[in-house]
Design a protein around this motif. Structure first.
Motif, mmCIF file in Angstrom:
data_model
loop_
_atom_site.group_PDB
_atom_site.id
_atom_site.type_symbol
_atom_site.label_atom_id
_atom_site.label_comp_id
_atom_site.label_asym_id
_atom_site.label_seq_id
_atom_site.Cartn_x
_atom_site.Cartn_y
_atom_site.Cartn_z
ATOM 1 N N GLU A 148 64.694 52.710 65.591
ATOM 2 C CA GLU A 148 65.635 52.183 64.609
ATOM 3 C C GLU A 148 65.267 52.690 63.217
ATOM 4 O OE1 GLU A 148 65.878 47.958 64.857
ATOM 5 O OE2 GLU A 148 66.568 47.961 66.945
ATOM 6 N N GLY A 149 66.260 53.137 62.489
ATOM 7 C CA GLY A 149 66.051 53.655 61.145
ATOM 8 C C GLY A 149 66.199 52.572 60.105
ATOM 9 N N PRO A 150 66.334 52.943 58.848
ATOM 10 C CA PRO A 150 66.379 54.334 58.401
ATOM 11 C C PRO A 150 64.992 54.968 58.303
ATOM 12 C CG PRO A 150 66.589 52.869 56.521
ATOM 13 C CD PRO A 150 66.566 51.987 57.739
ATOM 14 N N VAL A 151 64.930 56.260 58.613
ATOM 15 C CA VAL A 151 63.701 57.032 58.486
ATOM 16 C C VAL A 151 63.735 57.741 57.141
ATOM 17 C CG1 VAL A 151 62.367 58.966 59.414
ATOM 18 C CG2 VAL A 151 63.498 57.359 60.977
ATOM 19 N N GLY A 152 62.724 57.486 56.327
ATOM 20 C CA GLY A 152 62.689 58.070 54.992
ATOM 21 C C GLY A 152 61.876 59.334 54.884
ATOM 22 N N LEU A 153 60.945 59.534 55.827
ATOM 23 C CA LEU A 153 60.144 60.754 55.834
ATOM 24 C C LEU A 153 59.773 61.083 57.270
ATOM 25 C CD1 LEU A 153 57.501 61.996 53.381
ATOM 26 C CD2 LEU A 153 56.928 62.032 55.815
ATOM 27 N N LEU A 154 59.968 62.341 57.641
ATOM 28 C CA LEU A 154 59.653 62.833 58.984
ATOM 29 C C LEU A 154 58.693 63.997 58.867
ATOM 30 C CD1 LEU A 154 60.090 63.188 62.070
ATOM 31 C CD2 LEU A 154 62.157 64.509 61.512
ATOM 32 N N LEU A 155 57.544 63.895 59.545
ATOM 33 C CA LEU A 155 56.587 64.993 59.618
ATOM 34 C C LEU A 155 56.645 65.602 61.009
ATOM 35 C CD1 LEU A 155 54.201 66.777 58.752
ATOM 36 C CD2 LEU A 155 52.670 64.895 59.427
ATOM 37 N N LEU A 156 56.896 66.892 61.074
ATOM 38 C CA LEU A 156 56.923 67.626 62.334
ATOM 39 C C LEU A 156 55.664 68.479 62.414
ATOM 40 C CD1 LEU A 156 60.663 68.684 62.093
ATOM 41 C CD2 LEU A 156 59.724 66.911 63.600
ATOM 42 N N ASP A 157 54.766 68.126 63.337
ATOM 43 C CA ASP A 157 53.491 68.838 63.429
ATOM 44 C C ASP A 157 52.997 68.882 64.864
ATOM 45 O OD1 ASP A 157 51.368 70.299 62.443
ATOM 46 O OD2 ASP A 157 50.141 68.537 62.012
ATOM 47 N N GLY A 158 53.936 69.017 65.808
ATOM 48 C CA GLY A 158 53.578 69.157 67.213
ATOM 49 C C GLY A 158 53.900 70.554 67.690
ATOM 50 N N TRP A 159 54.324 70.684 68.952
ATOM 51 C CA TRP A 159 54.710 71.994 69.478
ATOM 52 C C TRP A 159 55.937 72.501 68.727
ATOM 53 C CZ3 TRP A 159 50.592 73.511 71.414
ATOM 54 C CH2 TRP A 159 49.837 72.786 72.336
ATOM 55 N N LYS A 160 55.860 73.740 68.285
ATOM 56 C CA LYS A 160 56.852 74.256 67.331
ATOM 57 C C LYS A 160 58.258 74.352 67.920
ATOM 58 C CE LYS A 160 53.199 74.370 65.034
ATOM 59 N NZ LYS A 160 52.836 73.095 64.379
ATOM 60 N N GLU A 161 58.368 74.671 69.203
ATOM 61 C CA GLU A 161 59.698 74.810 69.789
ATOM 62 C C GLU A 161 60.419 73.476 69.925
ATOM 63 O OE1 GLU A 161 57.203 73.811 73.394
ATOM 64 O OE2 GLU A 161 56.931 74.979 71.543
ATOM 65 N N LEU A 162 59.691 72.372 69.681
ATOM 66 C CA LEU A 162 60.295 71.043 69.756
ATOM 67 C C LEU A 162 60.697 70.491 68.389
ATOM 68 C CD1 LEU A 162 58.064 69.351 72.486
ATOM 69 C CD2 LEU A 162 60.331 70.373 72.739
ATOM 70 N N TYR A 163 60.375 71.207 67.317
ATOM 71 C CA TYR A 163 60.732 70.722 65.981
ATOM 72 C C TYR A 163 62.229 70.453 65.879
ATOM 73 C CZ TYR A 163 56.251 71.748 63.638
ATOM 74 O OH TYR A 163 54.947 71.749 63.220
ATOM 75 N N PRO A 188 54.478 81.023 66.117
ATOM 76 C CA PRO A 188 55.635 81.333 66.970
ATOM 77 C C PRO A 188 56.440 80.087 67.309
ATOM 78 C CG PRO A 188 53.646 82.412 67.787
ATOM 79 C CD PRO A 188 53.202 81.474 66.707
ATOM 80 N N GLY A 189 57.731 80.265 67.428
ATOM 81 C CA GLY A 189 58.604 79.156 67.814
ATOM 82 C C GLY A 189 59.240 78.427 66.659
ATOM 83 N N MET A 190 58.878 78.784 65.410
ATOM 84 C CA MET A 190 59.380 78.057 64.252
ATOM 85 C C MET A 190 60.772 78.505 63.800
ATOM 86 S SD MET A 190 57.495 75.632 62.923
ATOM 87 C CE MET A 190 57.922 75.595 61.179
ATOM 88 N N GLN A 191 61.166 79.745 64.131
ATOM 89 C CA GLN A 191 62.341 80.317 63.498
ATOM 90 C C GLN A 191 63.634 79.536 63.729
ATOM 91 O OE1 GLN A 191 61.672 82.815 61.317
ATOM 92 N NE2 GLN A 191 63.700 82.199 60.574
ATOM 93 N N PRO A 192 63.927 79.053 64.955
ATOM 94 C CA PRO A 192 65.165 78.281 65.110
ATOM 95 C C PRO A 192 65.215 77.059 64.197
ATOM 96 C CG PRO A 192 64.329 78.940 67.248
ATOM 97 C CD PRO A 192 63.261 79.289 66.256
ATOM 98 N N TYR A 193 64.071 76.393 64.031
ATOM 99 C CA TYR A 193 64.008 75.232 63.135
ATOM 100 C C TYR A 193 64.256 75.654 61.686
ATOM 101 C CZ TYR A 193 62.003 71.594 60.216
ATOM 102 O OH TYR A 193 61.805 70.658 59.229
ATOM 103 N N LEU A 194 63.580 76.724 61.250
ATOM 104 C CA LEU A 194 63.729 77.174 59.876
ATOM 105 C C LEU A 194 65.156 77.628 59.593
ATOM 106 C CD1 LEU A 194 60.383 79.139 59.454
ATOM 107 C CD2 LEU A 194 60.944 76.875 58.532
ATOM 108 N N ASP A 195 65.755 78.334 60.539
ATOM 109 C CA ASP A 195 67.145 78.768 60.355
ATOM 110 C C ASP A 195 68.058 77.564 60.164
ATOM 111 O OD1 ASP A 195 66.381 81.404 60.641
ATOM 112 O OD2 ASP A 195 67.019 81.553 62.737
ATOM 113 N N TYR A 196 67.768 76.487 60.878
ATOM 114 C CA TYR A 196 68.618 75.305 60.831
ATOM 115 C C TYR A 196 68.502 74.581 59.494
ATOM 116 C CZ TYR A 196 70.764 70.893 62.300
ATOM 117 O OH TYR A 196 71.573 69.791 62.395
ATOM 118 N N VAL A 197 67.285 74.293 59.048
ATOM 119 C CA VAL A 197 67.136 73.502 57.818
ATOM 120 C C VAL A 197 67.435 74.333 56.570
ATOM 121 C CG1 VAL A 197 65.535 71.827 58.811
ATOM 122 C CG2 VAL A 197 64.621 73.898 57.728
#
Length: 221
Positions: A148-163, A188-197
């Motif tokens: 349940e939100g609202p989420v004010g800050l999200l840290l992504l620091d796991g497997w990169k293809e899951l970001y 490796p694996g970061m580019q789809p996430y970076l392209d999106y944000v």
């Protein structure tokens, strides 16, 4: 004003874990050799399998990135902070210390490795920050599905293809102006996430912050 990062129990835990994390490069090589050179190949092993073979490796944020995360939480004062990828809890301690010093909020963090989750829980208790941290063990795409939100800050620091899948899962819960931090831009694996944000059409204003391997900081606009 208080800074829990400098409280003796927290400072001692961080010093100990950062020192142990200095052996990560040796541990990486050993684990990879033990698994035929494919221990971290997402095409060969599932995320859970990779988490299990990497349970000796800290994979921490840098000290500078940790201070950046602390400052972001202090400034934004989010009601809920979500972290994808606890590991042994170095980044979580920075987030939780900021929540404690804000006097409001909570940290919800996730970890696939049972070994790491158990160790992290001990550390949260030893540092007195366990009351502001909820650790969800297992696949984040499952454990965060009912958050349940609202989420004010999200840290992504796991497997990169899951970001990107984790971000899209939580997007309905992101507060207006929420901050999203994606660590380790060069891996490796970061580019789809970076392209999106980095595409304004997806609702973010994004900038790279140059600490260690880089942190992409995106604001949900």
């Amino acid at each position: 004003m208080a800074n829990t990062l400098h409280e003796p129990r927290v400072a001692s835990a961080l010093k100990r874990m950062f020192a142990q994390a200095e052996q990560d490069e040796i541990s990486f090589r050993r684990v990879d050799e033990e698994n035929g050179g494919n221990a971290f190949d997402p095409a060969r092993l599932t995320a859970q399998q990779r988490a299990d073979v990497a349970d000796r490796i800290y994979m921490p944020v840098s000290a500078d990135a940790g201070r950046l995360l602390y400052s972001m939480v202090r400034a934004a004062r989010p009601a809920t902070v979500v972290e994808f990828g606890t590991s042994y809890g170095i980044s979580t301690l920075h987030l939780a210390a900021a929540v404690r010093d804000n006097g409001t909020g909570r940290v919800v963090t996730t970890e696939m490795s049972a070994t790491k989750a158990q160790a992290a829980r001990r550390t949260f208790t030893e540092t007195g920050l366990d009351d502001v941290v909820t650790l969800l063990e297992g696949d984040a795409l499952e454990t965060l599905a009912d958050l349940e939100g609202p989420v004010g800050l999200l840290l992504l620091d796991g497997w990169k293809e899951l970001y990107l899948p984790v971000l899209k899962l939580l997007e309905p819960q992101l507060a207006p102006g929420a901050l999203v931090a994606g660590d380790d831009l060069g891996l490796p694996g970061m580019q789809p996430y970076l392209d999106y944000v980095r595409d304004p059409g997806n609702g973010y204003e994004s900038i790279t912050f140059p600490v260690e391997d880089g942190v992409e900081i995106s604001c949900r606009v």
